[in-house]
Design an enzyme around this catalytic site. Structure first.
Site, PDB file in Angstrom:
ATOM      1  N   HIS A   1     -17.212 -37.114 -22.058  1.00  0.00           N
ATOM      2  CA  HIS A   1     -18.590 -37.328 -21.621  1.00  0.00           C
ATOM      3  C   HIS A   1     -19.224 -38.543 -22.306  1.00  0.00           C
ATOM      4  CE1 HIS A   1     -22.970 -36.326 -21.363  1.00  0.00           C
ATOM      5  NE2 HIS A   1     -22.632 -35.779 -20.210  1.00  0.00           N
TER       6      HIS A   1
ATOM      7  N   ASN B   1     -29.930 -30.347 -15.927  1.00  0.00           N
ATOM      8  CA  ASN B   1     -29.462 -30.093 -14.563  1.00  0.00           C
ATOM      9  C   ASN B   1     -29.851 -28.692 -14.100  1.00  0.00           C
ATOM     10  OD1 ASN B   1     -28.229 -32.629 -14.642  1.00  0.00           O
ATOM     11  ND2 ASN B   1     -26.313 -31.782 -15.416  1.00  0.00           N
TER      12      ASN B   1
ATOM     13  N   ASP C   1     -23.191 -37.854 -28.762  1.00  0.00           N
ATOM     14  CA  ASP C   1     -22.509 -37.222 -27.627  1.00  0.00           C
ATOM     15  C   ASP C   1     -21.156 -36.692 -28.086  1.00  0.00           C
ATOM     16  OD1 ASP C   1     -21.446 -36.905 -24.756  1.00  0.00           O
ATOM     17  OD2 ASP C   1     -23.403 -37.796 -24.394  1.00  0.00           O
TER      18      ASP C   1
ATOM     19  N   SER D   1     -27.478 -36.628 -17.367  1.00  0.00           N
ATOM     20  CA  SER D   1     -26.842 -37.352 -18.470  1.00  0.00           C
ATOM     21  C   SER D   1     -26.613 -38.800 -18.087  1.00  0.00           C
ATOM     22  CB  SER D   1     -25.490 -36.718 -18.818  1.00  0.00           C
ATOM     23  OG  SER D   1     -25.642 -35.474 -19.437  1.00  0.00           O
TER      24      SER D   1
END
Length: 519
Positions: free
Chosen positions: A145, A250, A112, A357
């Protein structure tokens, strides 16, 4: 009457309960006087009354009473997630809190934007690698994130600890973490760096006892997974015995709200990945009000023009909306979305974010719990346990929810059982009975005395008397009025098969900060 109150009446009629009733104060006083109840707290819209369950059973027969609901405790959003999935039911062991099934001994690689320093995570970050800035000598997350994802997976809740304990505890609060940074300050990165992170994990599997990789990122799938280097890297990891959890994406709707089908991002489109869509719990532990978020990417995956290539994704869904987890002060998300900041009772920094996520991270934590309970399971067996025990959500089809909503206690129960017949079939969550959905699809699985080809959909004894999908045994799946799966997909009056980078919910902090929307 709420299900929790009804259960109290049936099981413990003499137990004292607190109930909220609506109505004017004159009605409150009448009820208290007539049934011998105590007025604990008066509200503008009614009152909190106390009495025995048996007394409230009498109140339920009063023609003037519209509803009776227990005065339940409310909790932080991550606490709702761990309770709604049942994960927290497994934490407490003989040694007290966190002595049970907490992911202990399981190492999770988070590919990530990095994992910043945080009181909830620091003690369990085993090592870190930075492909964005290989020369750096400190562990950073300039986007914010990765830290949030890591907190969902394994946060201890230390920074949010109050009188009632930690408010924002991750799914597997004793799991170990490895940070591989591939996303920069703007939340984007190179596919080649993600592949390097996956290959590093394979090479170092035994050194760090790596069992799970979390990939809460991706890009629109513009080619078959068989030709996609990122998808092939995921398949290599799975072939080497590592469970790879990927976010569905998404891309569930256009900006005007039109549903999109076929929007699963890479590498979540590959068969070996454990692909997760996003669920909205509406802030409650009870699952009866849950639904798949509109922005969560739907399946199927495959070539839109070649129906024979279509495969079902996502594999399942998990809470992903309005999740509070570890925040990284100074990061892009922290600085640009101040309204999403949350401060813990012990000074910890947290953020509220939404997206698949977050849902993927929830499932990754569940996988860590499962593999603590049974380290011998293969990635296919882990997927089967999660899918078969997931709860089917009414009103949503296979391409939205996959096998259904994550149920950790049932999945762990199956993981530690000899066969399907020995595994528990239901569990109580939020005062409601939750049954497994008996659906699984993927590679061939042999579990105890049960064998499935590609999808089992039928009785608990796995005879699959309803539908077996695979080996050309079924060309069409019909699920209620939602989906006709075969040569045609029917979705309302409009279908968009989308590989375009269309963002999800524009009010979603994660979406708004990631205009590429490959998350």
């Amino acid at each position: 009457m709420s299900k929790g109150l009804d259960r109290q009446i049936q099981q413990a009629p003499s137990a004292t309960v607190n109930v909220i009733v609506d109505g004017p104060q004159s009605e409150v006083d009448r009820l208290a006087r007539t049934y011998g109840l105590q007025v604990v707290t008066r509200l503008d819209s009614g009152a909190r009354l106390s009495g025995t369950a048996a007394q409230f059973a009498q109140v339920a027969g009063d023609a003037a009473v519209n509803s009776l609901v227990e005065d339940e405790r409310v909790t932080g959003t991550m606490a709702v997630t761990t309770q709604a999935t049942g994960a927290s039911q497994l934490w407490k062991g003989r040694d007290g809190a966190f002595g049970g099934i907490t992911g202990r001994g399981v190492t999770v690689v988070v590919i990530d934007s990095g994992i910043a320093g945080h009181s909830d995570l620091d003690k369990r970050v085993m090592t870190w690698i930075d492909y964005v800035d290989p020369a750096t000598t400190v562990r950073v997350d300039t986007y914010g994130h990765g830290t949030h994802v890591a907190g969902i997976i394994a946060g201890s809740g230390a920074g949010s600890k109050g009188a009632a304990g930690g408010a924002y505890i991750g799914m597997a609060p004793a799991a170990n973490l490895i940070s591989i940074r591939v996303l920069g300050t703007d939340g984007s990165g190179l596919v080649s760096d993600v592949i390097k992170g996956i290959d590093w994990s394979i090479k170092n599997k035994y050194k760090f006892d790596i069992k799970v990789i979390n990939i809460s990122l991706g890009h629109p799938a513009t080619t078959s997974y068989k030709d996609d280097p990122l998808a092939k890297a995921v398949e290599r990891a799975v072939a080497n015995g590592i469970v790879v959890v990927c976010s569905a994406g998404n891309l569930g709707k256009t900006d005007d709200g039109t549903p999109i089908v076929g929007g699963i991002v890479s590498p979540g489109n590959t068969p070996g990945a454990l692909t997760v869509g996003s669920l909205n719990t509406h802030g409650t532990v009870a699952r009866s009000d849950d639904g798949v978020t509109t922005y969560s990417s739907r399946g199927p995956v495959g070539d839109p023009d070649v129906p024979s290539s279509w495969e079902i994704k996502p594999d399942l869904v998990a809470p992903g909306n309005a999740i509070v987890s570890a925040g990284a002060p100074g990061s892009y998300l922290w600085e640009n979305y101040p309204t999403q900041r949350v401060y813990g009772a012990s000074g910890g920094t947290y953020m509220m974010l939404s997206g698949s996520s977050m849902a993927a991270a929830v499932v990754t934590g569940a996988v860590a719990q499962i593999l603590q309970a049974n380290p011998r399971l293969t990635p296919a067996e882990v997927k089967f346990a999660l899918q078969f025990t997931a709860q089917h959500l009414n009103g949503f089809g296979l391409i939205e929810q996959g096998a259904g909503s994550l149920d950790v206690p049932l999945a762990v129960g199956m993981a530690t059982s000899r066969s399907l017949a020995d595994a528990p079939a239901s569990v109580e969550i939020g005062g409601e009975r939750v049954d497994e959905g008996h659906i699984a699809f993927g590679n061939t699985i042999i579990w105890g005395n049960a064998q499935a080809d590609t999808i089992i959909w039928g009785n608990r004894d796995a005879k699959a008397d309803t539908i077996i999908w695979g080996n050309a045994k079924a060309d069409t799946i019909i699920w209620g009025n939602t989906i006709i799966w075969g040569n045609t997909i029917i979705w309302g009056n409009t279908i968009i098969w989308g590989n375009d980078a269309v963002c999800g919910d524009p009010m979603n902090a994660e979406d708004a900060g990631q205009r590429g929307c490959g998350r």
